[in-house]
Write an enzyme that holds these catalytic residues in place. Structure first.
Site, PDB file in Angstrom:
ATOM      1  N   GLU A  90      38.520 -12.931  -6.203  1.00 21.11           N
ATOM      2  CA  GLU A  90      39.249 -13.916  -5.397  1.00 21.11           C
ATOM      3  C   GLU A  90      39.787 -15.055  -6.246  1.00 21.11           C
ATOM      4  O   GLU A  90      39.177 -15.455  -7.226  1.00 21.11           O
ATOM      5  CB  GLU A  90      38.313 -14.549  -4.363  1.00 21.11           C
ATOM      6  N   CYS A 103      41.746 -22.280  -7.895  1.00 22.43           N
ATOM      7  CA  CYS A 103      40.342 -22.015  -8.191  1.00 22.43           C
ATOM      8  C   CYS A 103      40.245 -20.574  -8.680  1.00 22.43           C
ATOM      9  O   CYS A 103      40.627 -19.642  -7.965  1.00 22.43           O
ATOM     10  CB  CYS A 103      39.473 -22.232  -6.954  1.00 22.43           C
ATOM     11  N   CYS A 110      28.018 -12.171  -9.376  1.00 22.72           N
ATOM     12  CA  CYS A 110      27.354 -13.290 -10.043  1.00 22.72           C
ATOM     13  C   CYS A 110      25.848 -13.042 -10.071  1.00 22.72           C
ATOM     14  O   CYS A 110      25.272 -12.609  -9.071  1.00 22.72           O
ATOM     15  CB  CYS A 110      27.655 -14.594  -9.298  1.00 22.72           C
ATOM     16  N   CYS A 114      22.142 -18.246  -6.493  1.00 20.74           N
ATOM     17  CA  CYS A 114      21.947 -19.474  -5.714  1.00 20.74           C
ATOM     18  C   CYS A 114      21.762 -19.122  -4.236  1.00 20.74           C
ATOM     19  O   CYS A 114      22.517 -18.309  -3.685  1.00 20.74           O
ATOM     20  CB  CYS A 114      23.131 -20.407  -5.905  1.00 20.74           C
ATOM     21  N   CYS A 117      24.829 -19.259  -1.635  1.00 18.26           N
ATOM     22  CA  CYS A 117      26.166 -18.899  -2.099  1.00 18.26           C
ATOM     23  C   CYS A 117      26.551 -17.466  -1.745  1.00 18.26           C
ATOM     24  O   CYS A 117      25.772 -16.535  -1.957  1.00 18.26           O
ATOM     25  CB  CYS A 117      26.239 -19.100  -3.608  1.00 18.26           C
ATOM     26  N   CYS A 334      33.313 -19.549  -0.961  1.00 19.35           N
ATOM     27  CA  CYS A 334      33.702 -18.838  -2.172  1.00 19.35           C
ATOM     28  C   CYS A 334      33.118 -17.431  -2.185  1.00 19.35           C
ATOM     29  O   CYS A 334      31.916 -17.238  -2.000  1.00 19.35           O
ATOM     30  CB  CYS A 334      33.210 -19.616  -3.390  1.00 19.35           C
TER      31      CYS A 334
END
Length: 355
Positions: A90, A103, A110, A114, A117, A334
């Site tokens: 994205e 962004c 990832c 977290c 997230c 995100c």
């Protein structure tokens, strides 16, 4: 095939020399890519046919394919791209009073994990190449070219931990910062990290003048351990020492990002702890309303509750802002659009298999 976007300005000159050309030829190609926004080598009209044919054998230009685009009422636009190996990523275009910002994602998935997230819902498959990051920018810029607009700012805050892909991220930014190409000013570029201490120290030594933002989200080790696994490897004491070193070497103001999670990190006690943690830093805190994620149970604070936290910080002498929310009517968090597409593809594959 390798994307020619992977080559920065100096590497483009070196490539030209390796082909027996003068380095100037590489710089011409660089300008065709970034000033003329060429999407094919055939467009490079002041290069010989043989040169263009060689380039086409060695490289592709754009390694990304647009899969989907979402446009919010406020103009925020999410772009979902697919890489050559089928991975999804994205990018987000945001409109501000001071200009238009993109962004950029730095990884496929990832590993930081977290707790709040969406990006970490899928583990890291691989790092993005510098060319794949450049291509995110160029695809969005070409969209803006249609209306005579331009991207003025870059934030590396999309899916992935930028400092877990340090070399590619720095190469990507060197390309877009170069004044013979796009020429995005260093102070219009921000890199966000959740706290990879060795790379913060390397970044301090690089003296790039890019802005550094720290995804903090908790004012003490106990809470940060719960929310951000990176804290087990690099607890707050180590992180803050590295940031003091960065500040001493670069004399740059830091940004601390702090997502307000209702009933988790949003009390006045947390505000006082945060103020104590940041004492002595040339910094400000960006308070971020939480964008809900279907797979997570966290809730955002109300605007009024955010203001209470804001006021508590300001009374302690901490400069802060509350980030304006963007794209609330689309998949705002995100990585959320990417996750939805992955799930849709998995369900389709399962359905096809069952049939």
């Amino acid at each position: 095939m390798k994307s020619i976007y992977d080559l920065n300005y100096e590497e483009m000159g070196e490539f030209a020399q390796s082909c027996g050309w003068k380095s100037f030829r590489g710089y011409q190609i660089f300008q065709w890519l970034y000033r003329q926004r060429a999407t094919s080598f055939d467009e490079m009209s002041n290069l010989s046919k043989d040169t263009r044919e060689l380039l086409a054998k060695e490289f592709i230009i754009d390694p990304l394919t647009l899969v989907r685009k979402q446009v919010a009422a406020d103009g925020t636009t999410k772009f979902l791209f697919q890489t050559q190996d089928g991975a999804l990523l994205e990018s987000v275009l945001m409109h501000f009073d001071y200009g238009k910002s993109i962004c950029v994602s730095s990884q496929v998935g990832c590993n930081m994990g977290c707790a709040f997230c969406a990006s970490g819902l899928t583990k890291k498959k691989r790092n993005l190449t510098s060319g794949e990051m450049v291509a995110q920018f160029m695809n969005v810029q070409r969209e803006l070219d249609k209306t005579g607009d331009r991207l003025s700012h870059i934030v590396v805050m999309g899916t992935g931990e930028p400092f877990d892909n340090y070399d590619n991220v720095m190469n990507f930014l060197a390309t877009l910062n170069h004044d013979r190409g796009i020429g995005i000013g260093a102070r219009h570029i921000t890199i966000s990290t959740c706290g990879v201490v060795p790379k913060i120290r390397a970044f301090a030594d690089a003296h790039t003048q890019y802005n550094l933002a720290i995804s903090l989200h908790a004012p003490n080790n106990a809470l940060r351990d719960q929310l951000m696994p990176i804290n087990h490897a690099y607890p707050l004491e180590e992180l803050m020492d590295a940031l003091r070193e960065y500040g001493a070497k670069n004399n740059r103001r830091l940004t601390f990002e702090y997502i307000l999670l209702k009933g988790v990190n949003d009390s006045k006690t947390h505000a006082r702890q945060l103020a104590k943690l940041l004492k002595g830093f040339n910094a400000y805190v960006n308070l971020i309303p939480y964008n809900s994620v279907d797979e997570k149970t966290f809730q955002s604070v109300t605007r009024e509750e955010a203001m209470v936290f804001y006021d508590a910080l300001m009374k302690e002498g901490v400069r802060c802002t509350i980030r304006k929310e963007h794209g609330n009517d689309i998949d705002a968090a995100c990585g959320q659009l990417r996750i939805k597409e992955i799930k849709a593809r998995q369900e389709k594959a399962k359905s096809d298999l069952d049939a």
